[in-house]
Design a protein around this motif. Structure first.
Motif, short mmCIF file in Angstrom:
data_model
loop_
_atom_site.label_atom_id
_atom_site.label_comp_id
_atom_site.label_asym_id
_atom_site.label_seq_id
_atom_site.Cartn_x
_atom_site.Cartn_y
_atom_site.Cartn_z
N THR A 209 35.15 50.54 74.02
CA THR A 209 34.13 49.70 74.42
C THR A 209 33.03 50.17 75.53
OG1 THR A 209 35.44 48.61 76.27
CG2 THR A 209 35.75 47.60 74.18
N GLU B 154 32.41 48.87 78.39
CA GLU B 154 32.98 48.43 79.46
C GLU B 154 33.92 49.64 79.85
OE1 GLU B 154 31.77 45.93 81.16
OE2 GLU B 154 33.31 45.54 82.64
N GLU B 155 34.82 50.13 78.93
CA GLU B 155 35.62 51.29 79.37
C GLU B 155 34.95 52.47 79.51
OE1 GLU B 155 39.38 49.86 76.22
OE2 GLU B 155 37.78 50.84 75.40
N ARG C 68 31.98 52.79 80.76
CA ARG C 68 31.37 52.51 82.22
C ARG C 68 32.29 52.74 83.15
NH1 ARG C 68 28.51 48.02 79.64
NH2 ARG C 68 26.47 48.98 78.92
N ASP C 69 33.59 52.21 83.07
CA ASP C 69 34.67 52.15 84.31
C ASP C 69 35.01 53.75 84.42
OD1 ASP C 69 34.38 49.47 84.46
OD2 ASP C 69 36.51 49.14 83.45
N ASN D 14 32.44 55.69 86.23
CA ASN D 14 32.53 55.40 87.60
C ASN D 14 33.49 55.88 88.34
OD1 ASN D 14 31.62 53.84 89.66
ND2 ASN D 14 33.33 52.33 89.53
#
Ligand SMILES: NC(=O)c1ccc[n+]([C@@H]2O[C@H](COP(=O)([O-])OP(=O)(O)OC[C@H]3O[C@@H](n4cnc5c(N)ncnc54)[C@H](OP(=O)(O)O)[C@@H]3O)[C@@H](O)[C@H]2O)c1
Length: 264
Positions: free
Chosen positions: A106, A108-109, A111-112, A115
């Protein structure tokens, strides 16, 4: 007796286990004053006690989540309060997620992971640089051999590491005017808790580890301490090197091997 990094102040992120632990150990053995961080306290405090008993340098564990900007700021401020300056920053804290296809990953995965693996390196550098400039110090970014090789079902991880290697070169250019060297260290297979965790997710962990050992010309995986020695070389000895990517890979990138995944 003279030590190679005597009285130098170093910050090592993710220093309680694995490659970071090897770097903290080698730096303390060479006289440095090290501040190192991780999220989990138990391993950090145990390493701090063990290394301070042996010396000749010293180390202080600071709990810090490198995915949080305020934590990063606090760790740098703590280092300067306790040791007045910073000679070297080693950006090492990072994670390799379990292997996954692009289809299953995903945003989200990704992006994390960006980060933690990339933005944290940028922020720690940003907050440490004002002090590194005063000491004409250096940054060592732990990247990965996967930048050179690519890796199956690990596009986000490889992308974050590729960005670290590129950012290293860009910062080396910018910081040359301040006499701060910026280099990266790219390990190949190094037996660490992370490597072990990933092996446990495969059908036969012992076999996966055996295969991992055979992927190097040297016929074994690297060790935490060997990574520590390579990082110390970049920090203490490589005074004519900036923007380089030092492969600590046992020759894994050399020679042809059976690589096709298309059944014949
Ligand atoms: N092992 C290899 O074969 C290999 C090869 C190439 C590159 N690398 C790179 O080398 C670095 C270290 O890998 P490793 O294999 O030594 O990993 P590891 O065994 O999992 O150790 C990671 C260290 O970082 C800390 N850490 C993880 N997330 C953190 C966070 N959010 N904030 C602060 N600390 C954090 C961990 O402690 P806590 O969990 O308690 O926070 C631990 O001390 C990574 O950047 C990795 O990509 C490893």
């Amino acid at each position: 007796m003279s030590f190679r990094f005597n009285d130098k102040v170093a910050v090592v992120t993710g220093g309680s286990k694995g490659i970071g632990r090897g770097i903290v150990r080698v730096f303390v053995e060479n006289g440095a004053k090290v501040v190192f961080c991780a999220r989990g306290r138990a391993d950090g405090e145990a390493l701090q006690a063990e290394l301070n008993k042996a010396g000749p340098g010293s180390c202080t564990f600071v709990p810090c989540d490198m995915s949080k900007e305020d934590d990063i700021k606090r760790m740098i401020a703590f280092t300067v309060e306790h040791h007045e300056h910073i000679d070297c920053l080693v950006n090492n804290a990072g994670w390799h997620p379990p292997h996954k296809t692009t289809d299953d990953t995903t945003a989200e995965e990704f992006r994390d992971l960006l980060n933690l693996n990339l933005i944290s390196y940028f922020l720690a550098s940003k907050y440490a640089l004002p002090y590194l400039r005063k000491r004409q110090g250096s940054i060592v970014n732990v990247s990965s051999l996967t930048v050179t090789l690519g890796q199956k079902d690990a596009a986000p991880y490889v992308a974050t590491k590729g960005a670290i290697t590129s950012m290293t070169k860009a910062m080396a250019v910018d910081e040359s005017r301040n006499n701060v060297r910026v280099n990266c260290l790219s390990p190949g297979n190094v037996m660490t808790p992370l490597w072990e965790e990933l092996a446990k997710l495969t059908p036969d962990a012992a076999d996966t580890i055996k295969m991992g050992e055979k992927q190097q010309l040297i016929g074994r995986m690297g060790t935490e301490v060997e990574c520590g020695l390579a990082a110390l070389f970049l920090a203490a000895d490589a005074t004519f090197c900036t923007g380089i990517d030092l492969l600590a890979s046992g020759g894994a990138e050399l020679n042809y091997g059976i690589k096709t995944q298309i059944p014949s």
